[in-house]
Write a protein that holds these residues in place. Structure first.
Motif, PDB file in Angstrom:
ATOM      1  N   SER A  86      29.418  34.473  47.817  1.00 41.84           N
ATOM      2  CA  SER A  86      30.149  35.574  47.197  1.00 41.84           C
ATOM      3  C   SER A  86      29.555  35.722  45.800  1.00 41.84           C
ATOM      4  CB  SER A  86      31.646  35.263  47.110  1.00 41.84           C
ATOM      5  OG  SER A  86      32.277  36.170  46.226  1.00 41.84           O
ATOM      6  N   HIS A  87      28.890  36.860  45.558  1.00 45.76           N
ATOM      7  CA  HIS A  87      28.058  37.019  44.374  1.00 45.76           C
ATOM      8  C   HIS A  87      28.874  37.202  43.090  1.00 45.76           C
ATOM      9  CE1 HIS A  87      23.894  38.860  43.080  1.00 45.76           C
ATOM     10  NE2 HIS A  87      24.234  37.826  42.346  1.00 45.76           N
ATOM     11  N   ARG A  88      30.105  37.650  43.229  1.00 39.71           N
ATOM     12  CA  ARG A  88      30.958  37.764  42.043  1.00 39.71           C
ATOM     13  C   ARG A  88      32.426  37.796  42.443  1.00 39.71           C
ATOM     14  NH1 ARG A  88      30.867  43.934  39.578  1.00 39.71           N
ATOM     15  NH2 ARG A  88      30.574  45.064  41.544  1.00 39.71           N
ATOM     16  N   TYR A  89      33.251  37.417  41.515  1.00 40.92           N
ATOM     17  CA  TYR A  89      34.704  37.429  41.682  1.00 40.92           C
ATOM     18  C   TYR A  89      35.198  38.866  41.760  1.00 40.92           C
ATOM     19  CZ  TYR A  89      39.580  37.004  40.110  1.00 40.92           C
ATOM     20  OH  TYR A  89      40.941  37.094  39.974  1.00 40.92           O
ATOM     21  N   ASP A  90      36.053  39.129  42.733  1.00 40.06           N
ATOM     22  CA  ASP A  90      36.661  40.443  42.921  1.00 40.06           C
ATOM     23  C   ASP A  90      38.130  40.357  42.532  1.00 40.06           C
ATOM     24  OD1 ASP A  90      37.780  42.803  43.782  1.00 40.06           O
ATOM     25  OD2 ASP A  90      36.804  42.807  45.742  1.00 40.06           O
ATOM     26  N   PRO A  91      38.534  40.957  41.420  1.00 40.98           N
ATOM     27  CA  PRO A  91      39.927  40.838  40.973  1.00 40.98           C
ATOM     28  C   PRO A  91      40.916  41.647  41.796  1.00 40.98           C
ATOM     29  CG  PRO A  91      38.724  42.315  39.521  1.00 40.98           C
ATOM     30  CD  PRO A  91      37.716  41.758  40.480  1.00 40.98           C
ATOM     31  N   GLU A  92      40.434  42.521  42.661  1.00 39.23           N
ATOM     32  CA  GLU A  92      41.330  43.396  43.428  1.00 39.23           C
ATOM     33  C   GLU A  92      41.555  42.905  44.861  1.00 39.23           C
ATOM     34  OE1 GLU A  92      42.923  45.794  41.962  1.00 39.23           O
ATOM     35  OE2 GLU A  92      41.846  45.571  40.068  1.00 39.23           O
ATOM     36  N   THR A  93      40.506  42.417  45.502  1.00 45.84           N
ATOM     37  CA  THR A  93      40.649  41.931  46.876  1.00 45.84           C
ATOM     38  C   THR A  93      41.340  40.569  46.867  1.00 45.84           C
ATOM     39  OG1 THR A  93      38.650  43.094  47.578  1.00 45.84           O
ATOM     40  CG2 THR A  93      39.375  41.252  48.951  1.00 45.84           C
ATOM     41  N   PRO A  94      42.313  40.336  47.748  1.00 46.87           N
ATOM     42  CA  PRO A  94      42.936  39.007  47.801  1.00 46.87           C
ATOM     43  C   PRO A  94      41.878  37.921  48.015  1.00 46.87           C
ATOM     44  CG  PRO A  94      44.176  40.567  49.133  1.00 46.87           C
ATOM     45  CD  PRO A  94      42.921  41.273  48.708  1.00 46.87           C
ATOM     46  N   LEU A  95      41.997  36.841  47.256  1.00 48.78           N
ATOM     47  CA  LEU A  95      41.007  35.770  47.376  1.00 48.78           C
ATOM     48  C   LEU A  95      40.968  35.225  48.795  1.00 48.78           C
ATOM     49  CD1 LEU A  95      41.425  33.728  44.060  1.00 48.78           C
ATOM     50  CD2 LEU A  95      39.722  35.456  44.630  1.00 48.78           C
ATOM     51  N   GLU A  96      42.121  35.179  49.463  1.00 46.05           N
ATOM     52  CA  GLU A  96      42.164  34.667  50.831  1.00 46.05           C
ATOM     53  C   GLU A  96      41.261  35.477  51.755  1.00 46.05           C
ATOM     54  OE1 GLU A  96      46.264  33.802  49.020  1.00 46.05           O
ATOM     55  OE2 GLU A  96      44.778  35.426  48.976  1.00 46.05           O
TER      56      GLU A  96
END
Length: 323
Positions: free
Chosen positions: A147-157
């Motif tokens: 995962s190339h970067r953290y997505d603050p909108e998509t649930p981490l799960e």
């Protein structure tokens, strides 16, 4: 330093002494994976706008000197996808016979194609992107998918379960994350471990000018949890070399102004770079070598990702291994 000699590339046969030339390998966290201290990144110089023959020269030299880890991402180029297409040509022309000796990674997370499903961290994007990457690279699987970067909108799960299912599908052997904040990294580590797909590695920017992974606690957390760490941009895109000590060369990355802006080269930064260069000269080594050695000496670091625009540049970067 021995002079570089280039072999004929028509029929590539890897150097039979490729594991006897001094490359050192580091265990990646608490896994069975051993990564070379120096890995080859395809971010620049391997795209469709670049010379394929030069890419062949660089990758041949790398593999002949024990660099078995090639790092890519879906949107490396330019244009997007073209670095992976270069990797596919290299597999067909040179490296198919050596596939089981190579550790190939790719990533998804940044802008790749138009519309709502070509970016960030949704299950749809990650899985579709990996399928495209495998086709471009002419591979059945990658050794590592990030995962190339953290997505603050998509649930981490959702993002993490996609990584779990990618491993279970056989399309990747291991998974990692890049540039996630510490708290999200802690959540990811636990989520993946509980599903028997442990996080292999964290990729972050670490160099003498940018020590954020240390300051934020990422490196300490990875070391404590048995997660590897690999540094990208270890030379700060060329700032930690002697290229900019006396101005901006016409053929430099900064002169093109895409990733490095001329405004970054302040008097304060120049003074720091010159101080570092004096320290390197006192050790009778180039600044780039000292900068790479510094990273490899930090707690928890497994490998550094270097780019190369020539065989000579790669040869110079490999000096840090035997310090």
């Amino acid at each position: 330093m021995q002079p570089v000699t280039c072999k004929s590339m028509d029929n590539y046969f890897a150097d039979p002494l490729r594991y006897d030339g001094g490359m050192k390998y580091e265990r990646c966290g608490r896994s069975g994976v051993m990564l070379p201290k120096v890995s080859l990144g395809f971010w620049h110089n391997f795209g469709g706008v670049d010379s394929y023959e030069r890419a062949r020269e660089i990758t041949h030299y790398a593999f002949d000197h024990g660099v078995v880890h090639f790092d890519l991402a879906n949107n490396y180029g330019p244009p997007y996808g073209s670095a992976e297409e270069t990797m596919g040509r290299l597999m067909d022309d040179d490296f198919r016979a050596y596939r089981d000796e190579l550790f190939i990674s790719t990533k998804a997370g940044y802008d790749m194609w138009p519309g709502p499903y070509g970016n960030w961290g949704s299950r749809k994007y990650l899985m579709a992107s990996l399928d495209q990457s495998l086709k471009r690279m002419h591979l059945d699987y990658v050794d590592l998918f990030y995962s190339h970067r953290y997505d603050p909108e998509t649930p981490l799960e959702e993002t993490l379960q996609a990584l779990v299912d990618i491993v279970r599908s056989g399309k990747a052997l291991y998974v990692g994350i890049s540039r996630w904040p510490l708290e999200a990294t802690k959540f990811a580590e636990q989520y993946l471990r509980e599903r028997d797909v442990p996080m292999l590695i964290y990729q972050g920017r670490l160099n003498m000018l940018d020590r954020a992974p240390q300051e934020e606690g990422i490196l300490d957390f990875c070391a404590e949890k048995g997660i590897g760490f690999i540094s990208f941009s270890p030379l700060a895109q060329g700032l930690l070399t002697d290229r900019y000590l006396n101005g901006i060369p016409a053929d430099s990355r900064m002169s093109k102004g895409k990733f490095l802006k001329e405004s970054m080269l302040t008097e304060e930064l120049l003074a720091k770079l010159r101080t570092y260069n004096e320290q390197a000269q006192a050790q009778n080594k180039p600044l780039s070598q000292m900068a790479l050695e510094w990273i490899l000496q930090q707690r928890g670091v497994t490998s550094v990702l270097v780019g190369a625009s020539s065989v000579q540049q790669l040869q110079k970067n490999l000096l840090c291994v035997n310090s």
